[in-house]
Design a protein around this motif. Sequence first.
Motif, mmCIF file in Angstrom:
data_model
loop_
_atom_site.group_PDB
_atom_site.id
_atom_site.type_symbol
_atom_site.label_atom_id
_atom_site.label_comp_id
_atom_site.label_asym_id
_atom_site.label_seq_id
_atom_site.Cartn_x
_atom_site.Cartn_y
_atom_site.Cartn_z
ATOM 1 N N PHE A 1 0.818 -1.214 0.000
ATOM 2 C CA PHE A 1 0.000 0.000 0.000
ATOM 3 C C PHE A 1 0.849 1.260 0.000
ATOM 4 O O PHE A 1 0.587 2.200 -0.754
ATOM 5 N N GLU A 2 1.883 1.297 0.830
ATOM 6 C CA GLU A 2 2.706 2.504 0.928
ATOM 7 C C GLU A 2 3.478 2.775 -0.358
ATOM 8 O O GLU A 2 3.733 3.926 -0.700
ATOM 9 N N ASP A 3 3.834 1.720 -1.081
ATOM 10 C CA ASP A 3 4.509 1.916 -2.370
ATOM 11 C C ASP A 3 3.565 2.543 -3.392
ATOM 12 O O ASP A 3 3.982 3.337 -4.243
ATOM 13 N N PHE B 1 -3.839 3.680 7.222
ATOM 14 C CA PHE B 1 -4.872 4.432 7.923
ATOM 15 C C PHE B 1 -4.654 5.941 7.800
ATOM 16 O O PHE B 1 -5.619 6.710 7.804
ATOM 17 N N THR B 2 -3.406 6.366 7.681
ATOM 18 C CA THR B 2 -3.145 7.785 7.433
ATOM 19 C C THR B 2 -3.747 8.204 6.105
ATOM 20 O O THR B 2 -4.394 9.263 5.995
ATOM 21 N N ALA C 1 -8.894 9.844 1.750
ATOM 22 C CA ALA C 1 -10.048 9.080 1.258
ATOM 23 C C ALA C 1 -11.156 9.029 2.306
ATOM 24 O O ALA C 1 -11.459 7.974 2.859
ATOM 25 N N PRO C 2 -11.777 10.163 2.615
ATOM 26 C CA PRO C 2 -12.802 10.187 3.664
ATOM 27 C C PRO C 2 -13.991 9.275 3.394
ATOM 28 O O PRO C 2 -14.548 8.699 4.324
ATOM 29 N N GLU C 3 -14.357 9.117 2.116
ATOM 30 C CA GLU C 3 -15.481 8.233 1.809
ATOM 31 C C GLU C 3 -15.120 6.782 2.128
ATOM 32 O O GLU C 3 -15.920 6.034 2.699
ATOM 33 N N ASN D 1 -2.317 -4.289 2.652
ATOM 34 C CA ASN D 1 -2.574 -2.929 3.135
ATOM 35 C C ASN D 1 -1.772 -2.525 4.368
ATOM 36 O O ASN D 1 -1.397 -1.363 4.499
ATOM 37 N N VAL D 2 -1.500 -3.472 5.281
ATOM 38 C CA VAL D 2 -0.739 -3.091 6.486
ATOM 39 C C VAL D 2 0.420 -4.031 6.790
ATOM 40 O O VAL D 2 1.101 -3.871 7.805
#
Length: 349
Positions: free
Chosen positions: A135-137, A144-145, A151-153, A308-309
């Motif tokens: 995910f970070e790549d 989560f940041t 991406a509030p939605e 993702n994490v």
Amino acid sequence: MTTVDPVSPTVDPAPPPPMRLRELVFGAACAAAVRAAVRLGVADALDDTPMTVEDLATAVRTEPRTLRRLLRALSCQGVFTENADGTFAHTEMSRLLREDDPHSLRYIALWCTEPWTWDVWPKLDEAVRSGRNAFEDVYGKEFFTYLNEEAPESAYVFNRAMTTSSQQSARDVADLLDLRGAVSVADIGGGQGHVLASLLERHPTLHGTLLDLPGVVGNADPRLRDGGALSSRVRVVAGDCREDIPVQADVYIIKNILEWDDDSTRRALANVRAAARPGARVVVIENLVDDTPSMRFTTAMDLLLLLNVGGAKHTRQSMVDRLTDAGLLIGEIRPVNAYLHAFECTVPG
């Protein structure tokens, strides 16, 4: 009342390997079809009475011909069914996409098909090769940041999905746990506190503590907040269980949070061990990747966690190993429902 025989195509439960592989590589189409149906509101528009595709299209503001194609793809998977007269009706699965269904999986379906998922799934080979999240790549920020800042939605969908899941499993946890004789219970990383609220409602003399991150407990279940029905028996503590657990209780509940990297899991368990008095119960509740009834779902979630994490779902043995390494004495391991298991542990004297 006239009943109409369904004519939705039945799918061979064991197609030949070449066809099964074709189905698997088109799995994204199935996920996308479910997401489209949710976002269009098809399940909500379709009530108990079967509807023509034209009426459904009017209700959800789509083209009838393309809506029929979507419904055909879903019907052969058991989501909706087409009757002999061309109308469409609900199935047990399609009802789970309704907003008002008590067992709704609407937000779970949206969460697992959010836009970022389509960007990270193609990176799975890289995550498997490196052993770290992709995910970070892709997005340049921790998962989560990114959700909270960019991406509030998607963050809203995540929160609704976690709330739905917690509410549905809270009743099962309350049914399972015998807390007679306990005076206090702490829900560690307990989110909005649905499990804790269910336990307090079940045991009128029990007192509870909810611990989670400030942004999470700030939106705690209304029953636990000031003025809520259970507020006089609750303490809400903002904190990170990986850093400290300033809570003493007879029973500690740790549900679906030991999915981080190994160091975070180790620190959280060590903090529980340090906070708890000798003889305290620690109940760890998790999905297991080697649990046959839910294995297809849980192994898929395991891969998404990696992406993702950099986290992982546990096997029964890996969970036992981590609890033992933390110095906990493991007793019974019991199913909570079709997809959760509870590890009953005790803090040694």
